[in-house]
Design an enzyme around this catalytic site. Structure first.
Site, PDB file in Angstrom:
ATOM      1  N   ARG A  61      18.051   3.707 -14.040  1.00  0.00           N
ATOM      2  CA  ARG A  61      16.885   4.485 -13.574  1.00  0.00           C
ATOM      3  C   ARG A  61      15.759   4.485 -14.609  1.00  0.00           C
ATOM      4  O   ARG A  61      14.597   4.715 -14.280  1.00  0.00           O
ATOM      5  CB  ARG A  61      17.306   5.917 -13.208  1.00  0.00           C
ATOM      6  N   TYR A 114      -4.484   4.644   2.592  1.00  0.00           N
ATOM      7  CA  TYR A 114      -3.235   4.338   3.285  1.00  0.00           C
ATOM      8  C   TYR A 114      -2.663   5.653   3.845  1.00  0.00           C
ATOM      9  O   TYR A 114      -2.721   6.690   3.167  1.00  0.00           O
ATOM     10  CB  TYR A 114      -2.277   3.700   2.271  1.00  0.00           C
ATOM     11  N   ASP A 186      -5.560   1.845  -6.260  1.00  0.00           N
ATOM     12  CA  ASP A 186      -4.510   1.145  -5.527  1.00  0.00           C
ATOM     13  C   ASP A 186      -5.006  -0.292  -5.305  1.00  0.00           C
ATOM     14  O   ASP A 186      -5.941  -0.522  -4.538  1.00  0.00           O
ATOM     15  CB  ASP A 186      -4.260   1.875  -4.205  1.00  0.00           C
ATOM     16  N   LYS A 211       3.878  -5.846  -0.445  1.00  0.00           N
ATOM     17  CA  LYS A 211       2.870  -6.629   0.258  1.00  0.00           C
ATOM     18  C   LYS A 211       2.693  -7.992  -0.429  1.00  0.00           C
ATOM     19  O   LYS A 211       3.618  -8.759  -0.498  1.00  0.00           O
ATOM     20  CB  LYS A 211       1.574  -5.814   0.352  1.00  0.00           C
TER      21      LYS A 211
HETATM   22  C1  LIG Z   1       1.898  -0.234   2.075  1.00  0.00           C
HETATM   23  C2  LIG Z   1       0.918   0.446   1.218  1.00  0.00           C
HETATM   24  C3  LIG Z   1       1.298   1.509   0.394  1.00  0.00           C
HETATM   25  C4  LIG Z   1       2.710   2.072   0.387  1.00  0.00           C
HETATM   26  O1  LIG Z   1       3.608   1.151  -0.111  1.00  0.00           O
HETATM   27  P1  LIG Z   1       5.183   1.087   0.299  1.00  0.00           P
HETATM   28  O2  LIG Z   1       5.676  -0.073  -0.479  1.00  0.00           O
HETATM   29  O3  LIG Z   1       5.228   0.861   1.788  1.00  0.00           O
HETATM   30  O4  LIG Z   1       5.775   2.379  -0.075  1.00  0.00           O
HETATM   31  C5  LIG Z   1       0.343   2.063  -0.434  1.00  0.00           C
HETATM   32  N1  LIG Z   1      -0.934   1.603  -0.454  1.00  0.00           N
HETATM   33  C6  LIG Z   1      -1.339   0.594   0.338  1.00  0.00           C
HETATM   34  C7  LIG Z   1      -2.755   0.134   0.271  1.00  0.00           C
HETATM   35  C8  LIG Z   1      -0.436  -0.018   1.209  1.00  0.00           C
HETATM   36  O5  LIG Z   1      -0.851  -1.014   1.985  1.00  0.00           O
END
Ligand SMILES: *Cc1c(COP(=O)(O)O)cnc(C)c1O
Length: 397
Positions: A61, A114, A186, A211
């Protein structure tokens, strides 16, 4: 390449940085360490590691050798001091907020986020005495008016999910650094290949590595990159003691594999999306295309300065609104109706009823997420096949 070589190009560093096969029996790829715990030579060494007086692994962890290779590589690519890989994008985002915020603090976030990030800030951190204000960060004056001495975090995506508004990172940094607030970006939509917010002065980058970084739709993961002190804090408080959202070593391995082709994939995603955005803009059934690579986008000039290319995500609005959108999505044959993004497969979804259903109808209206908006994640298939499938479905309207 285990030593930092800042003159090496992006692709070279994405493939080599921080791993020397000769340290691991010549294995070309980092071994996947499937071990929850790590042995100490003696009890003293164990105590020293816990106290932070000796380097070395303790428990998965907190760290794992496969994960460390990934963290070092992500930090290198984002131009930051340190990285932290997590079990999901939301794991990264919650770890940052829970580490940095205390009761009485305030967060200012862009109005388009998001869906789950919006929900976290709107419904949940507020339960712990934190105030969240949503402003339009495409207009830095709104931030300047809202920021105050309680503002601990300013948060944005750029381009924002789903409507592709582009936020001027350097302009926001000028305001947050004067106010002593932590500016978190982000960077999921761009990846460090297209945009490096830390180099523009942002304090912390978060990712959904699910992604583009992973890139193959086969894992869930997240990441944070920032200065060593802040990343240590988020690792030892946010991950170790608050949400426990540590990435698995197998997923870390898969992201390292994905990173080797990140530059090729992002080039292709960006080329395909630009062509598709141009073709969509000409179609009679389309009311509006949101893509910062289009000359018609109000964000085109800023995006050209801030991003190396415009990325693979497009949003569009059909003249027939949501009803037309449903007929369009159901008329697709090769393109897949699914949420998520950044995969080899072209994906299409309806934010208002899917990824952004965490907003109420009124909130969506106020935050610029219209009911008729369709989001496309352009994939890596042959362009002619993507175009033909999408245009054929539009022709049915
Ligand atoms: C998918 C996404 C998230 C969340 O990510 P997870 O891996 O699904 O928890 C956060 N920000 C953006 C811009 C996203 O596309």
């Amino acid at each position: 390449m285990t030593k930092r070589n800042p003159s090496a190009g992006f692709a070279t560093r994405a493939i080599h940085h921080g791993y020397d096969p000769l340290e691991y029996h010549g294995a070309l790829n980092p071994p996947v360490f499937m071990s929850s715990t790590f042995a100490y030579e003696n009890s003293m060494q164990g105590s020293d590691r816990f106290a932070g007086d000796a380097a070395g692994y303790i428990y998965h962890r907190v760290g794992n050798p496969t994960v460390s290779v990934l963290e070092g590589r992500l930090a290198e690519l984002e131009g930051g001091e340190a990285g932290l890989a997590t079990a999901s994008g939301m794991g990264a985002i919650t770890a940052a907020f829970w580490t940095l915020l205390s009761e009485g603090d305030e967060v200012i976030a862009d109005k388009t986020l998001y869906g789950c990030t919006f929900s976290l800030l709107h419904h949940h951190v507020t339960r712990f005495g934190v105030k969240t204000t949503f402003v339009d960060l495409t207009n830095p004056d709104e931030l300047a008016a809202a920021i105050n001495d309680k503002t601990r975090i300013v948060y944005s995506e750029t381009p924002a999910n789903p409507n592709m508004r582009v936020i001027d990172i350097a302009a926001i940094v000028r305001i947050t650094s004067a106010a002593d607030a932590v500016f978190i970006v982000d960077n999921t939509y761009c990846t460090p290949y297209l945009q490096r917010p830390l180099e523009m002065g942002a304090d912390l980058v978060v990712h959904s590595a699910t992604k583009y970084l992973g890139g193959h739709g086969d894992l869930l993961a997240g990441a944070l990159v920032g200065d060593q002190e802040m990343i240590d804090q988020i690792r030892f408080v946010g991950i170790k003691e608050m949400n426990g959202a540590m990435i698995s070593s197998m997923d870390a391995f898969l992201i390292l594999r994905g990173l080797k082709t990140l530059h090729l994939r992002m080039d292709r995603h960006s080329q395909t999306a630009l062509k598709l955005a141009r073709d969509l803009e000409k179609h009679a059934a389309v009311a509006r295309v949101y893509y910062p690579g289009l000359e018609s986008s109000p964000f085109h000039g800023l995006a050209k300065r801030q991003m190396a290319q415009f990325g693979g995500m497009i949003a569009l609005e059909l003249k027939g609104g949501l009803d037309a959108g449903r007929v369009f999505m159901d008329g697709l044959e090769m393109v897949i109706c699914a949420v998520s993004l950044g995969d080899a497969e072209t994906l299409v979804q309806h934010p208002a009823s899917m990824t952004h259903s965490t907003y109420s109808e009124d909130e969506r209206k106020a935050h610029g997420i219209t009911n008729g908006l369709i989001r496309i994640s352009t994939g890596l298939e042959d362009y002619a096949d993507i175009r033909n499938d999408i245009l054929a479905a539009l022709d049915c309207l």
